[in-house]
Design an enzyme around this catalytic site. Sequence first.
Site: not given
Length: 375
Positions: A68, A219-220, A241, A321
């Site tokens: 992504h 995607e997030e 990922d 993140h």
Amino acid sequence: MIDKTFLLRTLERLLATPSPSGMTDAVVRLACEILDEIGVEYKLTRRGAIRAVLPGAAYTPKRAIAAHLDTLGAMVKALKPNGRLEVVPIGFWSSRFAEGARVTVYGDTGTYRGTVLPIKASGHTYNKEIDTLPVDWTQVELRLDADTASVADLMRLGVRVGDTIAVDPGTEFGPNGYVNSRYLDDKAGVASLLAAAEAVVRTKAPLPLDVLLLFTISEEVGVGASHILHGNDVAEMISVDNATNAPGQNSSERGVTIAMMDSAGPFDWHLTRHLLALCRAHGIEHSRDVYRYYRSDAASALEAGNDIRTALVCFACDASHGWERTHEDSLVSLARLLAAQMTSAPLFQRDAAPLGPLADFPPAEVQTTPDLSEP
């Protein structure tokens, strides 16, 4: 086989291009530019997700590998009476990692620079209260680098509710191979996938099946690969990922990690074992892991009703993140595995058709007999 210089330069270009979910046009154009440089054909969905193809000996069934392009970000929630901005996150991340960040606000009539600060930011004013603020998005605000002391000032400047906020990545490539940056998730995965494709094209490696390279843009926020497959000719899809390097996890810090399960459930038994076998056959450093609080493009593809085998392969990512870090060795390992998968024999001939008889279904012994080659 993998051109590490190409991989790292691609990663640098991707990280320098802001792309919070909902504002991905620039990074889509960059990815298409890189595909043009490699010599890979592609098409775009209405919103800009990319479906590129590496032609193989057989048109169907197809393989797909998804990564992504979108990242985390923020949005203006309200204009505050003190001339600052209330913000909310795009995607799931903690305000703890927003404090102190330099950002760009993308307004309808221009862009504005600023800094995310706690609402009580000065120790000279608030004394020990600066240490007792909760960690919450209501406890931070955005200070613009402009003369704004009221809502009217913000309105005259051109800032509005709903403006998108991109956070500076703070990228640093270290001399010892470590890469520190926001948004390695998933731009490091995209760079590894593009490096694998570049290697396959450059070496003219024969592909037994068509390989779709899927670059998703939401995607997030949970949408991911739900809208990109288009048809029932894809038999297997690998999501690329990040592997969460943290206490209690078994992710590889310098190699590639094969996820056995995430919050959406177990990945395909046969496809994950196939990837593990490829790692052993090609001498790729690897590990296996299970993630409790994690989902990827694979989950959204299945939830959209696609009957496909799915797997998740990951690069090392410490503090996902947040203040993320990886190592170039892990990115090269991931690219090597993706290239090996592209050139490997089909998993099952029966997967060429969406439906078939029991006779050509894998025998139960495949899952129940111990694999002595797996350490």
